[in-house]
Write an enzyme that holds these catalytic residues in place. Structure first.
Site, mmCIF file in Angstrom:
data_model
loop_
_atom_site.group_PDB
_atom_site.id
_atom_site.type_symbol
_atom_site.label_atom_id
_atom_site.label_comp_id
_atom_site.label_asym_id
_atom_site.label_seq_id
_atom_site.Cartn_x
_atom_site.Cartn_y
_atom_site.Cartn_z
ATOM 1 N N ASP A 157 -12.037 -29.650 52.768
ATOM 2 C CA ASP A 157 -11.988 -30.405 51.531
ATOM 3 C C ASP A 157 -13.110 -31.228 51.135
ATOM 4 O O ASP A 157 -14.100 -31.268 51.770
ATOM 5 C CB ASP A 157 -10.622 -31.027 51.176
ATOM 6 C CG ASP A 157 -10.267 -31.441 49.933
ATOM 7 O OD1 ASP A 157 -9.802 -30.375 49.171
ATOM 8 O OD2 ASP A 157 -10.015 -32.490 49.499
ATOM 9 N N LYS A 188 -1.527 -30.421 53.505
ATOM 10 C CA LYS A 188 -3.026 -31.127 53.337
ATOM 11 C C LYS A 188 -3.022 -32.325 54.329
ATOM 12 O O LYS A 188 -1.823 -32.734 54.835
ATOM 13 C CB LYS A 188 -3.154 -31.689 51.869
ATOM 14 C CG LYS A 188 -4.385 -32.051 51.514
ATOM 15 C CD LYS A 188 -5.018 -30.788 50.860
ATOM 16 C CE LYS A 188 -6.443 -30.835 50.513
ATOM 17 N NZ LYS A 188 -6.922 -29.753 49.604
HETATM 18 P P1 NDP Z 1 -17.586 -32.091 48.773
HETATM 19 O O1 NDP Z 1 -17.157 -33.205 49.887
HETATM 20 O O2 NDP Z 1 -18.251 -30.858 49.132
HETATM 21 O O3 NDP Z 1 -17.983 -32.677 47.486
HETATM 22 C C1 NDP Z 1 -17.451 -33.597 46.675
HETATM 23 C C2 NDP Z 1 -18.313 -33.957 45.568
HETATM 24 O O4 NDP Z 1 -17.590 -34.841 44.437
HETATM 25 C C3 NDP Z 1 -19.370 -34.878 45.888
HETATM 26 O O5 NDP Z 1 -20.573 -34.541 44.938
HETATM 27 C C4 NDP Z 1 -18.858 -36.176 45.844
HETATM 28 O O6 NDP Z 1 -19.887 -37.181 45.690
HETATM 29 C C5 NDP Z 1 -18.084 -36.023 44.761
HETATM 30 N N1 NDP Z 1 -16.731 -37.128 44.590
HETATM 31 C C6 NDP Z 1 -16.019 -37.181 45.766
HETATM 32 N N2 NDP Z 1 -15.184 -38.147 45.574
HETATM 33 C C7 NDP Z 1 -15.642 -38.760 44.318
HETATM 34 C C8 NDP Z 1 -14.854 -39.856 43.612
HETATM 35 N N3 NDP Z 1 -13.910 -40.696 44.105
HETATM 36 N N4 NDP Z 1 -15.580 -39.973 42.376
HETATM 37 C C9 NDP Z 1 -16.669 -39.504 41.882
HETATM 38 N N5 NDP Z 1 -17.266 -38.408 42.665
HETATM 39 C C10 NDP Z 1 -16.576 -38.019 43.945
HETATM 40 O O7 NDP Z 1 -16.102 -31.472 48.369
HETATM 41 P P2 NDP Z 1 -15.592 -30.366 47.692
HETATM 42 O O8 NDP Z 1 -16.705 -29.751 46.787
HETATM 43 O O9 NDP Z 1 -15.040 -29.109 48.627
HETATM 44 O O10 NDP Z 1 -14.368 -30.769 46.792
HETATM 45 C C11 NDP Z 1 -14.434 -31.188 45.421
HETATM 46 C C12 NDP Z 1 -13.157 -30.918 44.653
HETATM 47 O O11 NDP Z 1 -12.660 -29.534 44.880
HETATM 48 C C13 NDP Z 1 -11.927 -31.693 45.497
HETATM 49 O O12 NDP Z 1 -11.052 -32.143 44.512
HETATM 50 C C14 NDP Z 1 -11.438 -30.678 46.249
HETATM 51 O O13 NDP Z 1 -10.206 -31.052 46.462
HETATM 52 C C15 NDP Z 1 -11.449 -29.523 45.404
HETATM 53 N N6 NDP Z 1 -11.272 -28.238 45.894
HETATM 54 C C16 NDP Z 1 -11.982 -27.766 47.241
HETATM 55 C C17 NDP Z 1 -11.835 -26.528 47.646
HETATM 56 C C18 NDP Z 1 -12.750 -26.048 48.658
HETATM 57 O O14 NDP Z 1 -12.553 -25.053 49.317
HETATM 58 N N7 NDP Z 1 -13.747 -26.976 49.181
HETATM 59 C C19 NDP Z 1 -10.841 -25.503 47.316
HETATM 60 C C20 NDP Z 1 -10.134 -25.948 46.028
HETATM 61 C C21 NDP Z 1 -10.211 -27.229 45.498
HETATM 62 P P3 NDP Z 1 -20.400 -38.080 46.811
HETATM 63 O O15 NDP Z 1 -21.064 -37.196 47.727
HETATM 64 O O16 NDP Z 1 -21.086 -39.229 46.113
HETATM 65 O O17 NDP Z 1 -19.134 -38.461 47.544
HETATM 66 O O1 2IT Z 2 -7.794 -27.455 47.883
HETATM 67 C C1 2IT Z 2 -7.636 -26.480 48.326
HETATM 68 O O2 2IT Z 2 -7.453 -25.441 48.007
HETATM 69 C C2 2IT Z 2 -8.723 -26.548 49.603
HETATM 70 N N1 2IT Z 2 -9.390 -27.453 49.718
HETATM 71 C C3 2IT Z 2 -8.814 -25.325 50.516
HETATM 72 C C4 2IT Z 2 -7.977 -25.077 51.351
HETATM 73 C C5 2IT Z 2 -8.034 -23.890 52.439
HETATM 74 O O3 2IT Z 2 -7.010 -24.024 53.186
HETATM 75 O O4 2IT Z 2 -8.785 -23.217 52.231
#
Ligand code: NDP
Ligand code: 2IT
Length: 444
Positions: free
Chosen positions: A165, A125
């Site tokens: 992420d 990461k």
């Molecule tokens: P994005 O940046 O697209 O969206 C994040 C969302 O979560 C936004 O709505 C944001 O609000 C909110 N958020 C972020 N930080 C906080 C916080 N500290 N408190 C409250 N709300 C928060 O990210 P993703 O959708 O990609 O990621 C969301 C989660 O999913 C994370 O935990 C990530 O690690 C996990 N994840 C992502 C993957 C991927 O493929 N993208 C794969 C597996 C897991 P705001 O806009 O106000 O910051």
């Molecule tokens: O938390 C996760 O698994 C991710 N943000 C996706 C990582 C990836 O390599 O696609």
């Protein structure tokens, strides 16, 4: 915990002030105690001591110039945690809260998640404390270029393959990839989440949210339940939340709430996803703006209140520790019978206890949200073969992978005497494959 207590002690001593990393390690080690009892050879070979220590941690300065001509300095991170079963793989997070403890917790979780996918990918990461909010495209580009100017020397398609992420989506992957290609004079699959025109995979954008729903649908089958006709609360409104909402809607469920870090919207008629996508994906706006289009919805400032909305199924998809014990109690009290973690470690240990005690169908993050990285690995395969699969081909493979993850997690849980406990099952099934590889490859 007995056999593995010294491992946790050492982690706490060696990594002070990193509570999220301690939390992630403790949750895993508690599940692994019976595995340590069954495998004295892994204990003797130091597999448990080694897996909690990253193979390599890179910390670097990221200096860039903002639109006012001022020099800004951020800190960059890449934690290459474990490569026993394949090249390091995992996302990059851009958020002001990022520090080494958060990157380590995410990297550690990623080892077991990536193992569960059944594909050959190790765990890593990275990210930075850079805050993309309010920055212009030019500022984001200059930051990404500065970040990659250093990161490029540590990564490669067979070494370490970063992705998105929080705060890193298609725009950022584009700027990062462009800089890598210019410096290295190579067009390779060094990042995933690329656009379709230059090496990306169809369905990668949708994969985490879709995979989450496939996993929970499968887990609910055991209890003869499904998304059809159910009320669902999803937190966040980013990549994971948006495509989880879309798949819930395909499967006949009704998502009634979404949030961002400022607050949440509640739309009892069902979220209008097109409006959310226009606000979030096109304008990079705030979820509050939803009310302008859907005046019957309500907006509440603050995040945790979203869990007070009665629902059948909850899909936390924003960030770590967003569901505490009180929120978990409230969900259960209001009739929630399934929780699928789209975010990484969104439930505190006390909240998980509440879910398990109340027989909630609980899909832990490293299993339930593995569809994103699994599809990243499918993107890597397509890059290596220099060909592309159709959306339906990738989506079908994603679905098979999620069903497989459910099946191996359930099997491990049952084998160790905790049937239905997918939390233990995912930790054990993910760990066993990596442990075996580390054992077979000798101490190092
Ligand atoms: P994005 O940046 O697209 O969206 C994040 C969302 O979560 C936004 O709505 C944001 O609000 C909110 N958020 C972020 N930080 C906080 C916080 N500290 N408190 C409250 N709300 C928060 O990210 P993703 O959708 O990609 O990621 C969301 C989660 O999913 C994370 O935990 C990530 O690690 C996990 N994840 C992502 C993957 C991927 O493929 N993208 C794969 C597996 C897991 P705001 O806009 O106000 O910051
Ligand atoms: O938390 C996760 O698994 C991710 N943000 C996706 C990582 C990836 O390599 O696609």
């Amino acid at each position: 915990m007995k056999l593995l207590a010294p491992v946790l002690e050492q982690v706490e001593k060696r990594n002070p002030n990193e509570p999220e990393f301690h939390q992630a390690v403790q949750e895993v080690l508690e599940s692994l105690e019976p595995v340590a009892e069954r495998h004295p050879e892994w204990l003797k070979a130091g597999v448990f001591d080694r897996i909690v220590e990253p193979e390599r941690q890179i910390l670097f300065r990221v200096a860039w110039v903002d639109d006012q001509g001022r020099v800004q300095v951020n800190r960059g991170f890449r934690v290459q945690f474990n490569s026993a079963i394949g090249p390091f793989k995992g996302g990059l997070r851009l958020h002001p809260s990022v520090n080494v403890g958060i990157i380590k917790f995410l990297g550690f979780e990623q080892i077991l998640k990536n193992s569960l996918t059944g594909l050959p990918i190790g765990g890593a990461k990275g990210g930075s404390d850079f805050d993309p909010k309010g920055k212009s495209d030019g500022e984001v580009m200059r930051f990404c270029q500065a970040f990659m100017t250093e990161l490029q020397r540590h990564i490669g398609p067979d070494t370490d393959v970063p992705a998105g992420d929080i705060g890193v989506g298609g725009r950022e992957i584009g700027y990062l990839y462009g800089q890598y290609r210019r410096i290295r004079n190579e067009s390779t699959g060094v990042l995933t989440g690329k656009a379709i025109g230059w090496g990306g995979s169809l369905a990668r954008t949708e994969a985490t949210g879709y995979g989450l729903c496939y996993f929970i649908e499968e887990a609910m089958k055991v209890r003869h339940k499904s998304f059809r006709g159910k009320t669902v609360v999803v937190s966040g409104s980013g990549n994971v939340a948006i495509y989880a909402t879309q798949k819930v809607q395909h499967l006949g469920g009704r998502v009634v709430a979404l949030s961002d870090s400022d607050g949440y919207v509640h739309d009892p008629d069902g979220i209008d996803l097109k409006t959310v996508q226009e606000i979030k994906e096109v304008r990079r706006g705030r979820i509050k703006e939803y009310l302008a289009v859907r005046p019957n919805a309500t907006y509440v400032p603050g995040c945790s209140g979203i869990w007070s909305i009665p629902c059948d199924i909850a899909l936390p998809s924003a960030t770590q520790n967003e569901i505490d014990e009180a929120s978990a109690e409230l969900l259960v009290k209001n009739g929630c019978f399934a929780v699928g973690e789209g975010a990484n470690m969104p439930s505190t240990p006390e909240a998980i206890e509440v879910f398990l005690r109340n027989q909630v169908t609980y899909g832990p993050a490293k299993a339930a949200n593995a569809g994103g990285v699994a599809t990243s690995a499918l993107e890597m395969s397509q890059n290596s073969m220099r060909l592309s699969w159709t959306f339906d081909e990738v989506d079908a493979k994603l679905k098979d992978i999620m069903i497989h993850i459910h099946s191996i997690s359930s099997r491990a849980a049952a084998e160790y005497g905790h049937p239905d406990n997918l939390f233990m099952g995912a930790n054990i099934a993910g760990f066993e494959k990596v442990a075996k590889a580390m054992y077979e490859q000798g101490v190092g």
